[in-house]
Structure formats: C-alpha cells, structure tokens
Design a protein around this motif. Sequence first.
Motif, PDB file in Angstrom:
ATOM      1  N   PHE A 251      15.611  16.547 -17.777  1.00  0.00           N
ATOM      2  CA  PHE A 251      14.416  16.953 -18.008  1.00  0.00           C
ATOM      3  C   PHE A 251      13.417  15.911 -17.637  1.00  0.00           C
ATOM      4  CE2 PHE A 251      10.810  16.367 -21.341  1.00  0.00           C
ATOM      5  CZ  PHE A 251      10.349  17.573 -21.088  1.00  0.00           C
ATOM      6  N   SER A 252      13.594  14.668 -17.894  1.00  0.00           N
ATOM      7  CA  SER A 252      12.697  13.617 -17.214  1.00  0.00           C
ATOM      8  C   SER A 252      12.589  13.619 -15.727  1.00  0.00           C
ATOM      9  CB  SER A 252      13.283  12.396 -17.801  1.00  0.00           C
ATOM     10  OG  SER A 252      14.326  11.984 -17.013  1.00  0.00           O
ATOM     11  N   GLU A 253      13.710  13.911 -15.110  1.00  0.00           N
ATOM     12  CA  GLU A 253      13.646  14.149 -13.651  1.00  0.00           C
ATOM     13  C   GLU A 253      12.722  15.378 -13.109  1.00  0.00           C
ATOM     14  OE1 GLU A 253      17.641  14.833 -12.005  1.00  0.00           O
ATOM     15  OE2 GLU A 253      18.125  12.593 -12.771  1.00  0.00           O
ATOM     16  N   CYS A 254      12.854  16.586 -13.894  1.00  0.00           N
ATOM     17  CA  CYS A 254      11.941  17.626 -13.629  1.00  0.00           C
ATOM     18  C   CYS A 254      10.340  17.400 -13.825  1.00  0.00           C
ATOM     19  CB  CYS A 254      12.298  18.766 -14.657  1.00  0.00           C
ATOM     20  SG  CYS A 254      13.857  19.476 -14.130  1.00  0.00           S
ATOM     21  N   ILE A 255      10.270  16.615 -15.174  1.00  0.00           N
ATOM     22  CA  ILE A 255       8.489  16.273 -15.385  1.00  0.00           C
ATOM     23  C   ILE A 255       8.436  15.360 -14.351  1.00  0.00           C
ATOM     24  CG2 ILE A 255       7.449  14.647 -17.021  1.00  0.00           C
ATOM     25  CD1 ILE A 255       8.047  17.649 -18.045  1.00  0.00           C
ATOM     26  N   TYR A 256       9.055  14.295 -13.591  1.00  0.00           N
ATOM     27  CA  TYR A 256       8.481  13.387 -12.768  1.00  0.00           C
ATOM     28  C   TYR A 256       8.127  14.208 -11.463  1.00  0.00           C
ATOM     29  CZ  TYR A 256       9.802   9.473 -15.614  1.00  0.00           C
ATOM     30  OH  TYR A 256       9.698   8.462 -16.566  1.00  0.00           O
ATOM     31  N   THR A 257       9.113  15.327 -11.046  1.00  0.00           N
ATOM     32  CA  THR A 257       8.961  16.194 -10.093  1.00  0.00           C
ATOM     33  C   THR A 257       7.772  16.862  -9.851  1.00  0.00           C
ATOM     34  OG1 THR A 257      11.409  16.333  -9.496  1.00  0.00           O
ATOM     35  CG2 THR A 257       9.943  17.873  -8.705  1.00  0.00           C
ATOM     36  N   LEU A 258       7.278  17.191 -11.195  1.00  0.00           N
ATOM     37  CA  LEU A 258       5.825  17.976 -11.299  1.00  0.00           C
ATOM     38  C   LEU A 258       4.676  17.170 -11.346  1.00  0.00           C
ATOM     39  CD1 LEU A 258       7.361  20.761 -13.808  1.00  0.00           C
ATOM     40  CD2 LEU A 258       6.662  21.232 -11.378  1.00  0.00           C
TER      41      LEU A 258
ATOM     42  N   GLY B 213       4.228  14.643 -13.945  1.00  0.00           N
ATOM     43  CA  GLY B 213       4.258  14.030 -15.291  1.00  0.00           C
ATOM     44  C   GLY B 213       4.947  12.850 -15.400  1.00  0.00           C
ATOM     45  N   ALA B 214       4.786  12.317 -16.710  1.00  0.00           N
ATOM     46  CA  ALA B 214       5.647  11.364 -17.256  1.00  0.00           C
ATOM     47  C   ALA B 214       6.083  11.456 -18.501  1.00  0.00           C
ATOM     48  CB  ALA B 214       4.507  10.200 -17.078  1.00  0.00           C
ATOM     49  N   LEU B 215       7.217  10.923 -18.574  1.00  0.00           N
ATOM     50  CA  LEU B 215       8.048  10.718 -19.860  1.00  0.00           C
ATOM     51  C   LEU B 215       7.482   9.717 -20.800  1.00  0.00           C
ATOM     52  CD1 LEU B 215      10.378  12.475 -21.252  1.00  0.00           C
ATOM     53  CD2 LEU B 215      11.844  10.437 -20.450  1.00  0.00           C
ATOM     54  N   ILE B 216       7.043  10.323 -21.832  1.00  0.00           N
ATOM     55  CA  ILE B 216       6.114   8.994 -22.937  1.00  0.00           C
ATOM     56  C   ILE B 216       7.291   8.708 -24.030  1.00  0.00           C
ATOM     57  CG2 ILE B 216       4.798   9.109 -24.802  1.00  0.00           C
ATOM     58  CD1 ILE B 216       3.415  11.463 -23.620  1.00  0.00           C
ATOM     59  N   SER B 217       8.170   9.234 -24.613  1.00  0.00           N
ATOM     60  CA  SER B 217       9.201   8.769 -25.332  1.00  0.00           C
ATOM     61  C   SER B 217      10.269   9.814 -25.408  1.00  0.00           C
ATOM     62  CB  SER B 217       8.514   8.597 -26.853  1.00  0.00           C
ATOM     63  OG  SER B 217       8.291   9.762 -27.346  1.00  0.00           O
ATOM     64  N   VAL B 218      11.579   9.094 -26.066  1.00  0.00           N
ATOM     65  CA  VAL B 218      12.881   9.871 -26.344  1.00  0.00           C
ATOM     66  C   VAL B 218      13.106   9.147 -27.740  1.00  0.00           C
ATOM     67  CG1 VAL B 218      15.120  10.356 -25.844  1.00  0.00           C
ATOM     68  CG2 VAL B 218      13.450  10.007 -24.034  1.00  0.00           C
ATOM     69  N   ASP B 219      13.302  10.011 -28.640  1.00  0.00           N
ATOM     70  CA  ASP B 219      13.649   9.436 -29.857  1.00  0.00           C
ATOM     71  C   ASP B 219      14.743  10.221 -30.460  1.00  0.00           C
ATOM     72  OD1 ASP B 219      11.385   7.811 -30.093  1.00  0.00           O
ATOM     73  OD2 ASP B 219      10.176   9.624 -30.662  1.00  0.00           O
ATOM     74  N   ALA B 220      15.821   9.540 -31.307  1.00  0.00           N
ATOM     75  CA  ALA B 220      16.887  10.132 -32.047  1.00  0.00           C
ATOM     76  C   ALA B 220      16.318  10.593 -33.189  1.00  0.00           C
ATOM     77  CB  ALA B 220      17.964   9.260 -32.243  1.00  0.00           C
ATOM     78  N   VAL B 221      15.823  11.983 -33.490  1.00  0.00           N
ATOM     79  CA  VAL B 221      15.420  12.411 -34.506  1.00  0.00           C
ATOM     80  C   VAL B 221      16.078  12.738 -35.934  1.00  0.00           C
ATOM     81  CG1 VAL B 221      14.037  14.494 -35.429  1.00  0.00           C
ATOM     82  CG2 VAL B 221      13.820  13.790 -32.953  1.00  0.00           C
ATOM     83  N   ASP B 222      17.223  13.196 -35.621  1.00  0.00           N
ATOM     84  CA  ASP B 222      18.125  13.420 -36.818  1.00  0.00           C
ATOM     85  C   ASP B 222      19.687  13.637 -36.345  1.00  0.00           C
ATOM     86  OD1 ASP B 222      18.722  13.841 -39.643  1.00  0.00           O
ATOM     87  OD2 ASP B 222      17.599  15.895 -39.698  1.00  0.00           O
ATOM     88  N   LYS B 223      20.554  13.560 -37.298  1.00  0.00           N
ATOM     89  CA  LYS B 223      22.000  14.268 -37.180  1.00  0.00           C
ATOM     90  C   LYS B 223      21.886  15.460 -37.563  1.00  0.00           C
ATOM     91  CE  LYS B 223      24.033   9.797 -37.009  1.00  0.00           C
ATOM     92  NZ  LYS B 223      25.301   8.961 -37.636  1.00  0.00           N
ATOM     93  N   ILE B 224      22.528  16.448 -36.847  1.00  0.00           N
ATOM     94  CA  ILE B 224      22.789  17.898 -37.297  1.00  0.00           C
ATOM     95  C   ILE B 224      24.297  18.200 -37.252  1.00  0.00           C
ATOM     96  CG2 ILE B 224      20.448  18.556 -36.647  1.00  0.00           C
ATOM     97  CD1 ILE B 224      21.588  19.793 -34.459  1.00  0.00           C
ATOM     98  N   TRP B 225      24.787  19.092 -38.061  1.00  0.00           N
ATOM     99  CA  TRP B 225      26.032  19.654 -38.047  1.00  0.00           C
ATOM    100  C   TRP B 225      26.327  20.682 -37.194  1.00  0.00           C
ATOM    101  CZ3 TRP B 225      29.819  17.123 -40.755  1.00  0.00           C
ATOM    102  CH2 TRP B 225      29.666  16.537 -41.888  1.00  0.00           C
ATOM    103  N   MET B 226      27.370  20.446 -36.354  1.00  0.00           N
ATOM    104  CA  MET B 226      27.723  21.512 -35.470  1.00  0.00           C
ATOM    105  C   MET B 226      29.162  21.862 -35.963  1.00  0.00           C
ATOM    106  SD  MET B 226      25.662  21.947 -33.049  1.00  0.00           S
ATOM    107  CE  MET B 226      26.079  22.405 -31.474  1.00  0.00           C
ATOM    108  N   GLY B 227      29.191  22.863 -36.597  1.00  0.00           N
ATOM    109  CA  GLY B 227      30.456  23.269 -37.228  1.00  0.00           C
ATOM    110  C   GLY B 227      30.747  22.678 -38.582  1.00  0.00           C
TER     111      GLY B 227
END
Length: 92
Positions: free
Chosen positions: A30-37, A39-53
């Motif tokens: 995603f960040s590579e796509c944004i830079y190509t267009l 734009g700039a990546l502002i932040s990446v955060d670990a928001v939460d833990k979710i259950w998979m199964g």
Amino acid sequence: MQCWIRSRHLISSRNFFIFETVDYATIERFSECIYTLGGALISVDAVDKIWMGNHRQVILYRAKASLHTPCHELKQYWIKYGSFHTRFDRYL
C-alpha cells in the motif's frame, strides 16, 4: 488499489486514505502504491487484536496516507464503489 476499495480495506476521508489489514506485507505494498501516485504515508498503527477463527488472534494494522486527489480517477472510483466503513469496523 481498486481491489482494496471494493473489498473495503481502503476508505477515503477528505485528502486521506485509511487502509486496514491484518497482513503487514500488504501495508508495505500500500505504501508503495501511495508513493507512486505522489502521496505520503503518514502513520501505521497496530489498532487491535482480532479473532480469526476460534483459536487464533491477529493484529489489525491501520495505515493513514495523504494523497491530494480531488479529481483523480482513484477518488472517483472510491465515490462509485467505496464505503465509509472498513470491513474491520465491526471488530472495533
């Protein structure tokens, strides 16, 4: 990026694009796509833990990017097919 819009991983909020996923490698793509267009990546955060199964938890990452695209076809595509909520909103 159009696939991410349709699958509701990517939403738009004014000049920002917010991307949510459980795979950090996808954040890097995603960040590579944004830079190509131009734009700039502002932040990446670990928001939460979710259950998979029943027995596995994964980390939900949220990336915020700035992309000034008032008349860009990507913005028009989001208006036509996008959503104001990501697919992970029900977990938060």
